[in-house]
Each structure stands twice: as structure tokens, then as C-alpha cells.
Design a protein around this motif. Structure first.
Motif, PDB file in Angstrom:
ATOM      1  N   SER B  89       0.845  -1.035   0.014  1.00 39.72           N
ATOM      2  CA  SER B  89      -0.034   0.124   0.074  1.00 39.72           C
ATOM      3  C   SER B  89       1.169   1.133   0.199  1.00 39.72           C
ATOM      4  N   TYR B  93       1.502   3.907  -3.014  1.00 35.62           N
ATOM      5  CA  TYR B  93       1.066   5.322  -2.777  1.00 35.62           C
ATOM      6  C   TYR B  93       2.357   6.246  -2.996  1.00 35.62           C
ATOM      7  N   GLY B 109      -3.561  10.261  -4.268  1.00 34.44           N
ATOM      8  CA  GLY B 109      -2.730   9.300  -3.476  1.00 34.44           C
ATOM      9  C   GLY B 109      -3.318   9.026  -2.106  1.00 34.44           C
ATOM     10  N   TYR B 112      -6.282   6.932  -1.855  1.00 32.88           N
ATOM     11  CA  TYR B 112      -6.018   5.409  -2.025  1.00 32.88           C
ATOM     12  C   TYR B 112      -5.273   5.012  -0.807  1.00 32.88           C
ATOM     13  N   LEU B 113      -4.536   5.710   0.035  1.00 32.71           N
ATOM     14  CA  LEU B 113      -4.007   5.531   0.949  1.00 32.71           C
ATOM     15  C   LEU B 113      -5.317   5.221   1.934  1.00 32.71           C
TER      16      LEU B 113
END
Lengths: 216, 608
Positions: B89, B93, B109, B112-113
Motif C-alpha cells: 500500500s 502510494y 494518492g 488511495y491510502l
């Protein structure tokens, strides 16, 4: 050798308590150096009968870094930024001492039920290390100067170091990690000096610097 | 299951246990292939940034991601797996935010995180539950345990959320359409081709570990696949940005994979070995196929975007004239993703179809109904994907450049970028024309998920070979007819060469680009048709006067789960945390004090 270990442990907690109650920065740094000096001898006492190279490295590393280098940098730092003492402590000397005493008592009480793998040489190592960690945290909570907070952090680290010594044989890398942390702190202090952070994350409500999270 | 390496680890409950079984092997094929191709492509792609940005961190995290992907596919210990999962992960990122001067990249980003960590939270719960029931942290030991139906169901649902977010099941997909366009193209390819497949790998592994899943799990998985697939391709049709469109197609393909896995699960629940093998095996083959053609498409898109400096469909056009090799390779990828015969996408979809038709006749009524629904959905997805890629290929590569800065300066990309595309395009054809070895491998892996041995593979291979052969004959026939026509017409009169879409105006190239059919117009009939399930917005001016003035038309498709589910949730969370922040945590010391008090309470509570 147990007597020596016990004595060192008591001294370490005593210095910690004294640091909590001292508001002069120079005094705090001196006390920290003294504490680290005592701490540096504990590995010798622990394995007095069969001293290994690792013990000696560890002890020397602690002595040089914590009792020598870090206090030296801190002295240099406060001379350079010219700050002498805590102007507005959050709580006074008396209250600090009472809280500190309560924390030490609490540490002893809690550690009664903490079981460690293997038999530690001294019954005092565990409660004393816990008390040092808690007192260090207390310093971080009650001080406003960045340098004083760093000292609190370092003291916590001393406590962890002491704790780690009791697990010396069971947990191989933890001690070396401690030394790495010290180096990190030394760099951190440099940064404080270079950036002239006089007050830790300022307290005035108008400033954005101290508020957590809002800028993120 | 062959143990590769085993060693103690100091982390509590952890052990360095790596194993390769058939399931790992299939994913390792996809991972290695794409990591190497994307690496070579990236070497060419990042050359544009050399000297402008530090590339070291990017390369470092690329290698970290590559290593960690391999660890994920081979780890056989819960702690090791979760550790690798977290590193993946974070590395992803850091790769996504390469263009960190762009606020959209930073936001993508961060999204996504947040999503990745939300998913990992579910995975922690899931693995704790499994390890607690099995009494071991080793995958092999967990696989031997018997799970009560309630626990197995909970584990499955947690896996669907935790792995589903990474895989991109609707509605956990919202990070995907933002992260893919923001990342550099080789990273997008890796993300779409491999990183999201780790979610599929996780679900396969969980299915493998929990033998006795309740029957409803299969239905849930098939329906998730149907929704993700159909909605993914519909959203893709409404997009105006090349990489965002491809990202939505990843969601569609993940839907197809989920559909296959779900039908396999149904087969396992109802003890139908053929459906089990075909469902799981088809899904696994589609995993490999999708990573090949989606990698190819993202490479092609990256080449176009790098040369044209834009990914907006309504500004591109006519790229085939300047970039003939890229155009041809992109076409291979597009045909593959549409699932047309002779290309690899067809093979895996055929196997899934075959399994579903088998299920239609052999499952009890609810299962048969779901299989029928899945067949319809899969056919719909194929048709819509074909429409979508007709739109993409038509607007990007054919016609005339719409508003490129200087079309004559756009030229073919470097050989570093061409070769990986050629390799992937070649594989698309190889798997499409000679599917037998690949089908055998993945069907064996599919049977392995249900801990069985493959049987009846030949029953599938024979019709597959027949369809492929017929398609080849048709293709040859079409070529022959076209050649004959050309031959017959060549003597008659010279054909005039004029710009495409010039609508009869001879000479003068200034008119053509603005006359062209746009991507939005092409997609509009389908969009209007799907209005019931899509948030399709169209702002058109009404023409009142005889000589109307200048007017603009806007159309957009909004992601329902983004604008109606997650963003309100995020807003509420933000306002809540802001309220707490202002009232209570203002100074570092106060903040520290809260930690301190919490620590003390924890110490006393745990130890007394």
C-alpha cells in the motif's frame, strides 16, 4: 552484584524525579547526564561474571552518546539559542513532585503483575524502568520548551533501555535500536538549534504552528 | 504445496514461510511478466523526467513494490502476508504521487491510502478470526481447520470488503479512477495489471483456506461481479479521459473475474466439479489475460499522452498517422479486452461462459437463475466494452487531430516503450491462438482452489479450438474478400485522398477537425439508455433563434458510490474530527497528555 544494580536503579529513578522538579534547563541537562552515566554502568553489573564484547560496546556507547555527546550538544544548543529556564511552567515544583511520586508508586504497583521471560537479576529493574518511562512522559507533558521536551523523550528512552537490559538475552536487536534512536535525537536537537525553535510548538493561540492537525 | 523457504522470525506470531502452489504460480506469472515489461517501459517513459525530477526514489519504490508483490503471492504466514500487504500500500502510494506538484495526484494518492488502510483494517479482523479459529498463523494450518458456517460467512464478508477495496469491487472502487490517471503510465499498468489482482489473489486464498463456505457466499460474489462489471463498463463509456476510462475498464474486468470466481464457488457449494473448475480456472486465466492486455493498453495510453501532452479524448485524434506502431499495438489490446476470438480475452471469457451454461443446466433453481443473469451480464459487458473501445480507438487514433499543439511534431515513442508493448501484444495473440497450455494450467489451478484435481478439461478445449478455428477462417475470408475487392477496383479510377470527416469539402484541412464525431456524441445513445442506473448529466443549450450564437455542450457521468456514499461519509468524518480538534486538542502538551493518560489506563487495566 545485585546490590549495585539496585543502587543504580534507585539512582536512575531519583535523577528522573529530580529532573521533573527542576525548572532550570542547565540543571535538567546535568541531571540527565548523571542519569545516563549511571545507566551506562548497568550492563557491567548485569553480566559481571562473564563480560562479553557486546556488553562493553553497549555500555561504552551509552556512556559516550548519552552521558557525553547529547548533554554536550544540548549545552551548546541552549548557549546558542540563549534560553535559560522555563518561563511559564504548566505545573509547579510541588505538584510535579506529588504527581511524580504517585507515578513511581503506580509503576511499582503495576509491575508486580508483569511477568518476564527468564529471571531478572534484580527485582527493581522492572518497576524502576517503568517509573523512568512514565516520569519522562510527564516531563514531555508539563514542559513548554522544545529542549526540555527532548530531554523528557531521552529520559523515556533511558527507561526503555533499562527495561531492555532485563531482556538483554531474549531480544537481540532492541538495544542496538536504542543507540540508533539516540543518534536520531542528536540530529533532532541540531534541527532545533538550526531552526531556532525557542518554544516548543508555540502556545499562543494566534499561531498556527502548535495546533495539531488543522493545517493537514 | 512446495515450501520454498522457512525460517523463524522475531516478530510475534510471524514466520518467514514462503510456499508456491498452483494458485501462487498463476499470479506469479502475471506479476513477473508485468513487472518486467513495465520496468522496461518505465525506463523509456521516465526519460522525459530525467534531470527535472529526482528519479531515485521512484525506482527504489518500484523495486520495493515488485519484491513485495512476489512476497504477497508466496507468503504462507498471516503476519508476513499482512506486513507485505502494508508495504505494498505504501509503496504504491509513493509511486502514485510521483507528480506531487499536481494537487490532483496528491489527492488521488491520499484517497488511495485512506481506502487501502480501511480495507486492511477488515483484513486484520478477518485474519484474526481465522487464526483464532484455527489456532495457527500458518496458511496451511488454517486450511486444515474446520470453520463453523457463521465464522466462515463473517470471514468471507470481511474478505469481500478488505480485499474488495484493493481489487476495485463497486462500491469500494472509488480510489481507482483517480489513482490510475494520476500515476505515471507504467505504474498505472502495474496498478491495474497486478496490484489490484492481489485483492483477487486474497479472495482466492481465503476461498482455498475456508473449505465450507455457506452457499450464499457464491451468490454474493457473482452479484458483486455482475454489478462491478456492468457499472464499470457503463462508467467507462461516459468518461472523457483516456486513463480514467481504462481505470473503469479495470473495474469491469475485475467484475468478470469476480463473476467467474463466484460461479466456481457456487459449483463448489453444490458439489459440481466441472463448474467449480471452469469458474475458478476461467477467473484465474482472466487475471493473467487482463494483466497482459490492460498493461498493453496503459502502455499505449501512456505513449499517446506523453507525445500529445493530454489524455482528454475530445482533444486527441489522428494519432495513428503519427504513431502507427503504437496504434497497431493498442488495437491488439483493445480487441483483446473486448473478448473477440483469436485474442486472449476471448479464451477466459469463453471458459467462464462455458461454466455458466453448464451451471444453468445442472444447478438447483436459484443457482440456475443467477447463472442466467450472469450470462446476460457478461454478454452485455462484452458488447458495451466493444462500443467503448470503438469510441476510444476512433477518437484517439483515427480521424484528424482535434486540438493538439503541433500535430506534425507528434511522433513514435522510443524503442524502450515499443518493445514491452510488442511482447504483451504478442502474448495476447499467442494465448488467443494457442490457448491449450494456458487453459490447462489455469484450470488445474482452478481445481486446486477447491482442492480437487482437474477433470474433463478436454470437454472445454475441443469447443474452444473449434470456435478459434472458425474465427480464424472468417478472418482469413474477410481479408481475402477485401483483397479481391481492392484488386477488382484498382483498375477503375484513382481514389482521391482527403482528410477523414471532411464531409465532402474538397481541399482545405481547416474544417475537418471540428466536424468530427466526438467521443461524447458516440457514447450518448448508450448513456441515454442507461440513464436509469447512471448519474448522467448533460447540459445542452436550446436552440431558439434561426441563427444561434456560440454554444457549449457538456456531458458527464458521476460515480454514484463516490458522490452519494463515500464523499458524504468523508465530509461527515472531517467535520466531526474538526469539531473535536478545535475544542480539545489544541496544544502539543494537551495532546501528549491524552496519550499519557490513555497509556496509564491501559497499563492498569491490562496488568491489574
Amino acid at each position: 552484584m545485585t546490590a549495585w544494580i539496585d543502587a543504580s536503579c534507585i539512582l536512575i529513578v531519583f535523577f528522573a524525579l529530580a529532573m521533573l522538579a527542576t525548572h532550570r534547563l542547565i540543571g535538567v541537562i546535568q541531571l540527565f547526564a548523571a542519569q545516563a552515566f549511571v545507566l551506562g554502568f548497568v550492563p557491567f553489573f548485569l553480566h559481571a561474571h562473564d563480560l562479553s564484547g557486546r556488553d562493553i560496546t553497549l555500555a561504552l556507547g551509552t556512556l559516550v552518546l548519552k552521558a557525553g555527546l547529547v548533554p554536550y550538544i544540548l549545552f551548546w544548543a541552549i548557549r546558542r539559542v540563549s534560553m535559560r529556564s522555563e518561563i511559564k511552567p504548566i505545573i509547579g515544583v510541588g505538584a510535579s513532585l506529588i504527581f511524580g511520586a504517585l507515578l513511581i508508586a503506580g509503576a511499582f504497583w503495576v509491575s508486580l503483575s508483569l511477568k518476564l521471560p527468564g529471571k531478572p537479576l534484580s527485582d527493581l529493574i522492572l518497576p524502576c524502568s517503568l517509573a523512568t518511562v512514565l516520569l519522562g512522559f510527564m516531563i514531555m507533558v508539563t514542559r513548554t520548551l522544545a529542549v526540555a521536551q527532548v530531554l523528557g523523550y531521552l529520559m523515556m528512552e533511558n527507561g526503555i533501555f533499562l527495561f531492555g537490559l532485563s531482556l538483554f538475552d531474549a531480544m537481540p536487536v532492541i538495544m542496538e535500536m536504542g543507540i540508533l534512536l539516540d543518534i536520531f535525537v542528536a540530529v533532532f536537537i541540531m534541527a532545533i538549534v538550526v531552526n531556532h525553535i525557542n518554544e516548543a510548538f508555540e502556545r499562543s493561540p494566534g499561531s498556527n504552528r502548535g495546533k495539531m492537525g488543522e493545517s493537514g | 504445496m512446495g515450501t520454498l523457504f522457512q525460517s523463524a522470525w522475531q516478530v510475534p506470531f510471524g514466520a518467514f514461510t514462503f510456499r508456491i502452489d498452483l494458485l501462487s504460480a498463476v499470479f506469479l506469472v502475471a506479476i513477473t511478466l508485468l513487472v518486467v515489461c513495465a520496468g522496461i517501459y518505465g525506463a523509456g517513459y521516465m526519460r522525459a523526467y530525467a534531470g527535472k525530477k529526482p528519479l531515485g526514489p521512484h525506482i527504489f519504490f518500484y523495486i520495493v513494490l515488485a519484491l513485495v508483490l512476489v512476497v504477497i503471492a508466496t507468503a504462507s504466514n498471516v503476519v508476513l502476508f499482512l506486513g507485505a500487504w502494508e508495504i505494498m500500500s505504501i509503496a504504491t502510494y509513493l509511486l502514485i504521487v510521483f507528480n506531487d506538484e499536481d494537487p490532483a495526484a496528491r489527492k488521488a494518492g491520499f484517497l488511495y491510502l485512506v481506502m487501502a488502510h480501511g480495507g486492511t483494517f477488515c483484513l486484520f479482523l478477518m485474519f484474526l478470526l481465522m487464526a483464532h479459529t484455527a489456532g495457527s498463523m500458518d496458511f496451511d494450518m488454517i486450511a486444515r481447520a474446520q470453520f463453523p458456517p457463521v465464522i466462515a460467512g463473517t470471514v468471507f464478508l470481511l474478505a469481500m470488503v478488505g480485499f474488495g477495496v484493493k481489487a476495485g469491487f463497486i462500491p469500494g472502487h472509488i480510489w481507482l479512477p483517480h489513482a490510475h490517471p494520476a500515476a505515471p503510465s507504467h505504474v498505472s499498468a502495474l496498478l491495474s495489471g497486478v496490484a489490484i489482482k492481489t485483492g483477487i489473489y486474497g479472495i482466492c486464498r481465503v476461498i482455498w483456506m475456508t473449505g465450507g463456505l455457506p452457499e450464499w457466499c457464491g451468490y454474493v460474489l457473482v452479484l458483486t461481479g455482475v454489478v462491478s462489471g456492468v457499472m464499470g463498463v457503463l462508467y467507462a463509456l461516459g468518461q472523457h479521459e483516456l486513463k480514467k476510462l481504462l481505470a473503469y475498464h479495470s473495474i469491469e474486468n475485475i467484475g468478470i473475474i469476480a463473476l467467474g470466481l463466484g460461479s466456481g464457488l457456487l459449483g463448489r457449494s453444490y458439489h459440481d466439479p466441472l463448474l467449480t473448475m471452469l469458474g475458478f480456472g476461467g477467473a484465474l486465466l482472466h487475471v493473467v489475460n487482463h494483466s497482459i492486455f490492460k498493461g498493453l493498453l496503459f502502455f499505449g495510453a501512456g505513449a499517446v499522452i506523453q507525445k500529445a501532452h493530454t489524455g482528454a479524448l475530445d482533444r486527441l485524434g489522428g494519432m495513428a498517422k503519427n504513431m502507427p506502431v503504437t496504434a497497431a499495438l493498442f488495437l491488439v489490446g483493445a480487441v483483446s479486452i473486448c473478448g473477440l476470438p483469436l485474442f486472449n480475452g476471448f479464451v477466459s471469457e469463453f471458459i467462464i461462459f462455458f461454466g455458466l451454461f453448464h451451471g444453468l443446466g445442472h444447478l438447483p433453481l436459484p443457482g440456475a437463475v443467477v447463472c442466467g443473469l450472469a450470462i446476460l451480464a457478461l454478454a452485455l459487458m462484452g458488447a458495451l466494452a466493444l462500443a467503448c473501445f470503438t469510441k476510444v480507438y476512433g477518437t484517439v487514433f483515427l480521424g484528424e487531430p482535434r486540438s493538439l499543439p503541433a500535430p506534425e511534431r507528434v511522433h513514435e515513442v522510443s524503442v524502450w516503450m515499443i518493445v514491452p508493448m510488442m511482447v504483451l501484444a504478442g502474448l495476447c495473440l499467442v494465448i488467443g491462438v494457442l490457448p491449450q497450455p494456458w487453459v490447462r494450467l489455469t484450470l488445474a489451478a482452478g481445481a486446486y482452489i477447491a482442492r480437487a484435481l482437474p477433470s474433463g478439461v478436454e470437454n472445454v478445449l475441443a469447443p474452444l479450438a473449434m470456435v478459434t478455428g472458425m474465427a480464424a477462417i472468417f478472418l482469413v475470408l474477410a481479408f481475402v474478400l477485401a483483397a479481391l475487392r481492392r484488386l477488382a477496383l484498382s483498375g477503375l479510377r484513382p481514389m482521391a485522398l482527403v482528410p477523414t470527416w471532411n464531409c465532402g469539402f474538397s481541399g482545405g484541412t481547416g474544417v475537418a477537425p471540428r466536424f468530427q464525431y466526438t467521443a461524447s456524441s458516440f457514447a450518448r445513445p448508450v448513456m441515454e439508455f442507461a440513464k436509469g442506473v447512471l448519474l448522467f448529466r448533460r447540459q445542452a443549450p436550446s436552440i431558439a433563434a434561426d441563427f444561434p450564437g456560440k454554444a457549449d455542450l457538456h456531458s458527464s457521468v458521476h460515480d454514484a458510490s463516490e458522490s452519494m456514499l463515500f464523499y458524504p461519509l468523508f465530509r461527515r468524518l472531517t467535520s466531526l474530527s474538526r469539531r473535536i480538534d478545535i475544542n480539545r486538542i489544541r496544544y502539543t502538551q494537551t495532546y501528549l497528555m491524552y496519550i499519557f493518560v490513555f497509556l496509564l489506563v491501559l497499563l492498569v487495566w491490562k496488568l491489574k
